[in-house]
Design a protein around this motif. Structure first.
Motif, short mmCIF file in Angstrom:
data_model
loop_
_atom_site.label_atom_id
_atom_site.label_comp_id
_atom_site.label_asym_id
_atom_site.label_seq_id
_atom_site.Cartn_x
_atom_site.Cartn_y
_atom_site.Cartn_z
N ASP A 83 0.86 -1.18 0.00
CA ASP A 83 0.00 0.00 0.00
C ASP A 83 0.90 1.24 0.00
N SER A 84 0.40 2.36 -0.53
CA SER A 84 1.21 3.57 -0.55
C SER A 84 1.64 4.00 0.85
N ARG A 85 0.86 3.63 1.86
CA ARG A 85 1.24 3.96 3.24
C ARG A 85 2.54 3.28 3.64
N ASP A 86 2.87 2.12 3.02
CA ASP A 86 4.10 1.41 3.35
C ASP A 86 5.34 2.20 2.95
N TYR A 87 5.19 3.13 2.01
CA TYR A 87 6.31 3.96 1.58
C TYR A 87 6.51 5.18 2.49
N ALA A 88 5.69 5.31 3.50
CA ALA A 88 5.77 6.46 4.40
C ALA A 88 5.96 5.96 5.83
N VAL A 89 6.73 6.71 6.61
CA VAL A 89 6.85 6.46 8.04
C VAL A 89 6.16 7.62 8.74
N MET A 90 5.07 7.32 9.42
CA MET A 90 4.25 8.37 10.04
C MET A 90 4.78 8.64 11.45
N LEU A 91 5.39 9.81 11.62
CA LEU A 91 6.16 10.11 12.82
C LEU A 91 5.41 11.01 13.79
N SER A 92 5.80 10.92 15.05
CA SER A 92 5.38 11.86 16.08
C SER A 92 6.55 12.01 17.04
N ALA A 93 6.48 13.01 17.92
CA ALA A 93 7.57 13.26 18.86
C ALA A 93 7.03 13.70 20.21
N LYS B 8 3.38 1.37 13.34
CA LYS B 8 3.89 0.07 12.93
C LYS B 8 3.57 -0.19 11.47
N ASN B 9 4.56 -0.77 10.76
CA ASN B 9 4.37 -1.23 9.38
C ASN B 9 4.74 -2.70 9.36
N GLU B 10 3.78 -3.56 9.10
CA GLU B 10 4.04 -5.00 9.19
C GLU B 10 4.99 -5.51 8.12
N LEU B 11 5.24 -4.72 7.07
CA LEU B 11 6.21 -5.12 6.06
C LEU B 11 7.63 -4.72 6.42
N ALA B 12 7.80 -3.77 7.32
CA ALA B 12 9.13 -3.24 7.62
C ALA B 12 9.95 -4.25 8.42
N SER B 13 11.21 -4.43 8.02
CA SER B 13 12.12 -5.31 8.75
C SER B 13 13.28 -4.56 9.37
N GLN B 14 13.44 -3.28 9.05
CA GLN B 14 14.54 -2.51 9.62
C GLN B 14 14.22 -1.02 9.52
N TYR B 15 14.68 -0.26 10.51
CA TYR B 15 14.54 1.20 10.50
C TYR B 15 15.91 1.84 10.66
N ARG B 16 16.12 2.93 9.98
CA ARG B 16 17.35 3.72 10.12
C ARG B 16 16.96 5.17 10.40
N ILE B 17 17.70 5.79 11.31
CA ILE B 17 17.36 7.14 11.74
C ILE B 17 18.54 8.07 11.47
N GLU C 55 15.56 18.10 12.67
CA GLU C 55 14.79 17.27 11.76
C GLU C 55 15.32 15.84 11.83
N TYR C 56 14.38 14.89 11.75
CA TYR C 56 14.75 13.48 11.74
C TYR C 56 14.21 12.85 10.45
N GLU C 57 15.03 12.00 9.87
CA GLU C 57 14.66 11.23 8.69
C GLU C 57 14.68 9.76 9.09
N ILE C 58 13.57 9.07 8.91
CA ILE C 58 13.45 7.66 9.26
C ILE C 58 13.28 6.84 7.97
N TRP C 59 14.15 5.85 7.78
CA TRP C 59 14.03 4.92 6.68
C TRP C 59 13.39 3.64 7.19
N ALA C 60 12.49 3.06 6.40
CA ALA C 60 11.89 1.77 6.75
C ALA C 60 12.04 0.83 5.57
N PHE C 61 12.78 -0.27 5.77
CA PHE C 61 12.95 -1.24 4.70
C PHE C 61 11.78 -2.20 4.69
N SER C 62 11.17 -2.38 3.51
CA SER C 62 9.98 -3.22 3.40
C SER C 62 10.13 -4.22 2.28
#
Length: 714
Positions: free
Chosen positions: A28-38, A53-62, A99-106
């Protein structure tokens, strides 16, 4: 329906990822986005970043940077597994915006889509100072609007001034058809003002049918009949090298729309991209030319549509619109069949602004007809007047659009200078929409709005972006090491339809009231100005900023070095600007209040309250006649009390009712001889509005007692 794009943003990533075995589902297009809060805390200072949570994601990089950095200067600060949904950063300072950039590998889908990284962005910080660096906005106004919309333009200027903008007002000839000479004349007007004060000219607000620049030989929607020059308002915001905008290379007359055809010497530029430097000034356009479908009912002319827009604008800025802090996404390009995942724009951007739980999929007109949202995004296969799965321009005429900030994407209508254009349709609709952008090619990034930045700032960030912000990284057979899959980066077609000065929450912080500014003398006979005000009506911890301008709609500069925690401020008139100064001074006071939102905690700032006075060089030999006037009279909101003191003396100003009872004392102190003014907000000493009726304003200065009758009406 748009075809798969044929060009890529050539930025490659060599990464190693460990794939967790699982049964992949359709993406889903939502899988290409990391919805952040702080969430933030002061002692010890820390910022906690959370994501959905993204059930397809196996790793996050910050990754992390300060907002002032041009790269992710802190680098990779954490690598986390698929079961981690938050990260606490202790390497932070109070008052600094990060600013924070979060990568999610899916994982891709069983249908054959390759693996990819999705991205999320957030601006956050602990008690970050208020953003009040607007500078000047140039109003470029179609001259045919000057008379019929004079009242609305004055109101707009007052609203802009209240939010801290200095205003440069320019009327230019109406230009309906493309005119290369008119484009150059408008640009020259901009450059003349830019040369006077390049630091402070931050936005250009086009109102009405002002000459439209065209540029390029491109088709970011990848339709062969649509290749050529597209509208390029970004030209007006590009200030570095005019010679870089050439008109000698492109020779293409194949486009089906005549306006897109581009041949040497026709005044349409060659540039596809702004490659030599960045655009410097945010440009937004409110242009109803050719929106003929909307000329129904009470809206007989294009001017009527502009008036409707300005009425909506005023209501929003003054808190007269009701909506929820939420967003909807109408995505008709499913990510399972479109590797760009265009709908990811909405998930990525709306989440940090309103919260992941407040963003949902919905049908555009169904949702916006029955619900009110701050943000809305829709995409689908398009024409100049439609987007598949959303609707057509006629729908915007007959159906309500209850969203303020709107974004759309689809073929053809990104070329907005066409009759009844779908991208401009939200601006002409009822009852709320105030901006729209073609968000997808390129992607837009608006997360800065959470901390008070205007949409024009986001427009510039998005237009100038190359690889600082990314929508995705995908792995394909052609690009096994990964590539950012996007189109339109730094291209000249990217444009903002609407007011570039709009921001979230322009009215959320209560304003001070009854601002007064009076010239006084110290014991040595030196003049100074005392600014005083009534506190904002709230129990929150507040402070105030005080700003000064030499003209009513000029650039208001902050004059307090530290937060003002009382309801008065002394301007000692020091410095070369005030050597033997005589003339008008304008003072603005704005409330500053600490606010917690989905992105963290920052100081938000109110609209400003303004008063002015005539400052006179003190001269003991100069004589004045005592005078007093009150306006408006009758008064329904405020009454300006203008008076002249004959000699340096103690002055008392009070309002009494017809029975002689003192209603309120407006001033008591020592004043120099000359002209002064103060303001009565029609309240009594108990801060309650007085009943309608007749009152007397009395000024007692030295031997003079002056009385003026004023009527209060409701």
């Amino acid at each position: 329906m748009m075809r798969k794009i044929s060009t890529f943003f050539a930025l490659f990533f060599f990464v190693t990822v460990s794939v967790i075995a699982q049964t992949p589902r359709n993406v889903d297009s939502r899988d290409y986005a990391v919805m952040l809060s702080a969430q933030v805390q002061v002692d010890p200072p820390e910022i906690k970043i959370k994501w959905a949570k993204n059930e397809l994601a196996s790793q996050y990089r910050i990754f992390k940077k300060k907002i002032t950095d041009n790269n992710w200067d802190f680098g990779l600060i954490a690598t986390l597994d698929s079961n981690t949904f938050e990260f606490t950063d202790h390497n932070v300072q109070v008052g600094v915006a990060y600013e924070y950039e979060i990568w999610a590998f899916s994982l891709g889908s069983a249908g054959g889509l390759f693996n990819f990284w999705g991205f999320g962005y957030i601006l956050t910080g602990i008690d970050v100072a208020e953003y009040d660096q607007q500078g000047n906005v140039m109003l470029l106004i179609d001259s045919t609007l000057q008379v019929p919309l004079s009242n609305e333009i004055i109101r707009l200027k007052q609203d802009l001034r209240a939010e801290g903008w200095g205003i440069i007002e320019k009327y230019v000839p109406r230009t309906e058809a493309f005119d290369k000479a008119a484009v150059k004349k408008v640009k020259q007007i901009i450059m003349d003002e830019y040369s006077k004060d390049s630091e402070n000219l931050k936005s250009i607000y086009i109102l009405g049918r002002v000459a439209v620049p065209y540029s390029g030989n491109m088709n970011p929607d990848v339709h062969a009949d649509h290749k050529g020059a597209w509208p390029a308002d970004i030209y007006y915001g590009y200030t570095i090298n005019e010679m870089s905008w050439s008109d000698i290379l492109v020779n293409n007359s194949t486009a089906s729309r005549e306006a897109n055809r581009n041949i040497p010497g026709d005044g349409k530029f060659d540039n596809n991209t702004i490659t030599t430097d960045n655009a410097k000034i945010a440009v937004g356009r409110v242009d109803m030319y050719g929106m003929k479908l909307f000329l129904v009912g009470e809206y007989k002319t294009e001017t009527d549509l502009i008036k409707k827009y300005l009425d909506k604008n005023h209501k929003y800025r003054n808190g007269e619109m009701s909506y929820t802090y939420s967003g909807i996404i109408d995505d008709n390009f499913p990510a399972s069949s479109n590797i760009e995942a265009l709908g990811s724009f909405g998930w990525r951007n709306f989440g940090p602004l309103v919260g992941a739980g407040n963003v949902k999929k919905a049908d555009w007109f169904t949702a916006l007809g029955t619900e009110s949202h701050l943000f809305a995004y829709g995409c689908g296969g398009g024409s100049y007047t439609s987007a598949g799965g959303i609707g057509n321009t006629s729908d915007f005429v007959t159906k309500p659009v209850n969203a303020v900030f709107t974004f759309l994407f689809g073929s053809y209508f990104g070329d907005w200078d066409a009759d009844n254009n779908f991208l401009r349709a939200p601006l002409a609709s009822d009852p709320m929409a105030l901006m729209c952008a073609w968000a997808g090619r390129p992607q837009w990034y608006i997360h800065h709005m959470a901390y008070g930045y205007p949409i024009g700032y986001s427009a510039l960030i998005s237009q100038n972006n190359t690889d600082l912000y990314k929508p995705n990284i995908v792995y394909t057979s052609q690009f096994p090491n990964g590539v950012v899959y996007t189109e339109g980066v730094k291209q000249t077609h990217s444009a903002l339809m609407g007011d570039p000065t709009l921001r979230m929450n322009p009215y959320k912080v209560p304003s001070p009231a009854n601002v007064n500014a009076i010239q006084l003398l110290d014991n040595d006979g030196k003049a100074y100005v005392k600014i005083s005000w009534s506190p904002a009506e709230t129990n929150e911890n507040l402070h105030y900023n005080v700003y000064r301008s030499f003209t009513e709609f000029g650039n208001y500069k902050k004059i307090n070095q530290s937060p003002v925690t009382t309801e008065q401020f002394i301007d000692d008139l020091a410095g070369e600007d005030f050597y033997k100064f005589d003339g008008e001074l304008y003072y603005m006071v704005r409330t500053v209040m600490l606010e917690t939102n989905n992105s963290g905690r920052y100081y938000n700032i109110s609209r400003g309250e303004i008063n002015h006075l005539t400052v006179s060089e003190v001269n003991d030999n100069e004589k004045f006649a005592a005078t007093l006037s009150v306006s408006p009279n009758p008064a329904s909101e405020n009454a300006e009390v203008n008076f002249t003191v004959a000699d340096n003396s103690n002055v008392d100003i009070e309002v009494v009712d017809i029975n002689g009872n003192v209603v309120i004392q407006l001033f008591s102190g020592y004043l120099s001889a000359g002209c002064h003014n103060t303001r009565w907000d029609l309240k009594n000493n108990m801060k309650q509005f007085v009943p309608a009726g007749v009152y007397l304003v009395k000024v007692h200065s030295g031997r003079d007692i002056l009385v003026q009758k004023v009527s209060v009406i409701k």
